[in-house]
Design an enzyme around this catalytic site. Structure first.
Site, PDB file in Angstrom:
ATOM      1  N   GLY A  23       0.827  -1.213   0.000  1.00  0.00           N
ATOM      2  CA  GLY A  23       0.000   0.000   0.000  1.00  0.00           C
ATOM      3  C   GLY A  23       0.858   1.258   0.000  1.00  0.00           C
ATOM      4  N   THR A  48      -6.477  -2.720  -2.267  1.00  0.00           N
ATOM      5  CA  THR A  48      -6.180  -1.296  -2.537  1.00  0.00           C
ATOM      6  C   THR A  48      -4.678  -1.063  -2.732  1.00  0.00           C
ATOM      7  OG1 THR A  48      -6.140  -0.801  -0.162  1.00  0.00           O
ATOM      8  CG2 THR A  48      -8.220  -0.401  -1.319  1.00  0.00           C
ATOM      9  N   LEU A  74      -2.402 -16.656   9.430  1.00  0.00           N
ATOM     10  CA  LEU A  74      -1.080 -16.304   8.918  1.00  0.00           C
ATOM     11  C   LEU A  74      -0.066 -17.322   9.408  1.00  0.00           C
ATOM     12  CD1 LEU A  74      -1.071 -12.468   9.760  1.00  0.00           C
ATOM     13  CD2 LEU A  74      -1.361 -13.496   7.507  1.00  0.00           C
ATOM     14  N   SER A  88      -5.339  -2.093   5.417  1.00  0.00           N
ATOM     15  CA  SER A  88      -6.720  -1.577   5.520  1.00  0.00           C
ATOM     16  C   SER A  88      -6.996  -0.621   4.365  1.00  0.00           C
ATOM     17  CB  SER A  88      -6.931  -0.793   6.824  1.00  0.00           C
ATOM     18  OG  SER A  88      -8.248  -0.271   6.862  1.00  0.00           O
ATOM     19  N   ALA A 127      -1.347   0.382  12.953  1.00  0.00           N
ATOM     20  CA  ALA A 127      -1.537   1.672  12.289  1.00  0.00           C
ATOM     21  C   ALA A 127      -2.974   2.104  12.548  1.00  0.00           C
ATOM     22  CB  ALA A 127      -1.273   1.538  10.794  1.00  0.00           C
ATOM     23  N   TYR A 158     -14.853   2.254   9.228  1.00  0.00           N
ATOM     24  CA  TYR A 158     -13.400   2.484   9.379  1.00  0.00           C
ATOM     25  C   TYR A 158     -13.071   2.890  10.824  1.00  0.00           C
ATOM     26  CZ  TYR A 158      -8.741   4.375   8.257  1.00  0.00           C
ATOM     27  OH  TYR A 158      -7.389   4.631   8.202  1.00  0.00           O
ATOM     28  N   TYR A 172      -4.224  -7.522  24.268  1.00  0.00           N
ATOM     29  CA  TYR A 172      -3.056  -8.417  24.127  1.00  0.00           C
ATOM     30  C   TYR A 172      -1.890  -7.916  24.975  1.00  0.00           C
ATOM     31  CZ  TYR A 172      -4.533 -11.902  20.734  1.00  0.00           C
ATOM     32  OH  TYR A 172      -5.154 -12.971  20.136  1.00  0.00           O
ATOM     33  N   GLN A 175      -3.179  -8.656  28.715  1.00  0.00           N
ATOM     34  CA  GLN A 175      -3.384 -10.063  29.064  1.00  0.00           C
ATOM     35  C   GLN A 175      -2.153 -10.925  28.783  1.00  0.00           C
ATOM     36  OE1 GLN A 175      -7.182 -11.562  28.672  1.00  0.00           O
ATOM     37  NE2 GLN A 175      -6.516 -13.351  29.795  1.00  0.00           N
TER      38      GLN A 175
END
Ligand code: UDP
Length: 322
Positions: A23, A48, A74, A88, A127, A158, A172, A175
């Site tokens: 991007g 995009t 992933l 995004s 981001a 968004y 994250y 925890q």
């Protein structure tokens, strides 16, 4: 006498994963990381993003590209030190066209990217965006401001996806005791923006270069503050390398109205375009300017590229493409 054994110390290159690496901002980040000696794995589904933004890296031993949607699992076999979650849609026109993908990449995609970072023991950066402040009632926006977002409006997909992404990142961090960073990115411009992404910078520049009417939405009294991409990426790099887990605004506080911006673009390009007005989109934020006190103090960062110079480089990029 026995000869002393020669010790060679192998310094391993850090490995960075950049989602959205093809991007506009992701690809500039990839370039910066490579220049700092990182090995980079860019992941992008090219919805995009564009391979044109990373074509110059083909053949580099330090760069690998995986075409994948980051909302899916992933798997990477290599070690990873840093995960930068940039994937995004980011322009209002794009996320209006792709509201579900936008919500998914901010929520499921952030979950997957965090999961990858956790598995690898890597540091994670999301981001995020000035859109978390919505149509702000506090000006300029400090990180302590909680925002004014219409959850069900056209920009909600968004704004809320990014707010969820921030919440997930903090969960994250708390925890799983993970090292995480949150950058709130304000309006940014520069080479590799998509000509037709609908954002004001490519829109005005391409209209001016073609001597077509420059379309100011509403009266043009709404403000934005534009940061040149190289400045922004440097700030984000410093944030990742810092030890600060809470959100930090990165942007340029140089604020202007959209009418003023249109006039300046017409002047700089020497265009014959006239300025016309079109309806203001729903929930268009009226004022936006980052308070960058935190970035200055914590990261010793502030923008360096003057508006005229950044615009000159951007216009040069767009000229052969309009
Ligand atoms: N805008 C405009 N003309 C255009 C495109 C955008 O006047 O052709 C305005 C838009 O209404 C907004 C500002 O420019 O107030 C910035 O819009 P952009 O889509 O770049 O991003 P935003 O900051 O709203 O996310």
């Amino acid at each position: 006498m026995a000869k002393a054994k020669k010790v060679t110390r192998v310094v391993k290159a850090p490995v960075s994963v950049v989602t959205g690496g093809a991007g506009f901002l992701g690809s500039h980040l990839v370039d910066l990381l490579l220049s700092k000696g990182h090995k980079v794995i860019a992941i992008d589904n090219l919805v995009t993003g564009s391979v044109d933004n990373i074509a110059h890296l083909a053949g580099s031993n330090y760069f690998r590209f995986i075409q994948q949607d980051v909302t899916e699992f992933l798997f990477l076999d290599s070690p990873v030190d840093y995960v930068w979650h940039f994937a995004s849609p980011a322009s209002p026109v794009d996320y209006l066209e792709l509201p579900i993908q936008t919500l998914k990449v901010g929520s499921l995609g952030t979950h997957k990217a965090l999961g990858l970072a956790k598995e690898k023991g890597a540091r994670f950066l999301i981001a995020s965006t000035s859109e978390t402040y919505g149509d702000p009632l506090v000006h300029p926006q400090t990180e302590e401001y909680w925002g004014n977002v219409n959850t069900i409006g056209p920009r909600g997909c968004y704004d809320e996806a990014k707010r969820f992404a921030e919440a997930m990142t903090m969960a994250y961090h708390r925890q799983h005791k993970m090292e995480t960073r949150i950058v709130r990115i304000f309006n940014t411009y520069g080479p590799r923006m998509r000509l037709r992404d609908g954002r004001v910078v490519p829109a005005f520049i391409s209209q001016a270069l073609k001597n077509r009417p420059v379309t100011v939405f509403g009266e043009g009294q709404q403000t934005r503050s534009f940061c040149y991409c190289a400045d922004l990426i440097e700030g984000i790099y410093r944030l990742m390398m810092s030890d600060y887990p809470l959100p930090v605004n990165i942007g340029n506080p140089h604020e202007m109205t959209m009418l003023d911006f249109a006039r300046q673009i017409v002047k700089i390009t020497g265009s014959k375009s006239r300025i016309i007005h079109k309806p203001l989109p729903q929930d268009d934020p009226k004022q936006r300017r980052p308070d960058i006190t935190k970035a200055k103090q914590l990261l010793k960062w502030e923008p360096q590229v003057p508006f005229a110079e950044g615009m000159r480089r951007t216009i040069e990029y767009f000229k052969p493409r309009v």
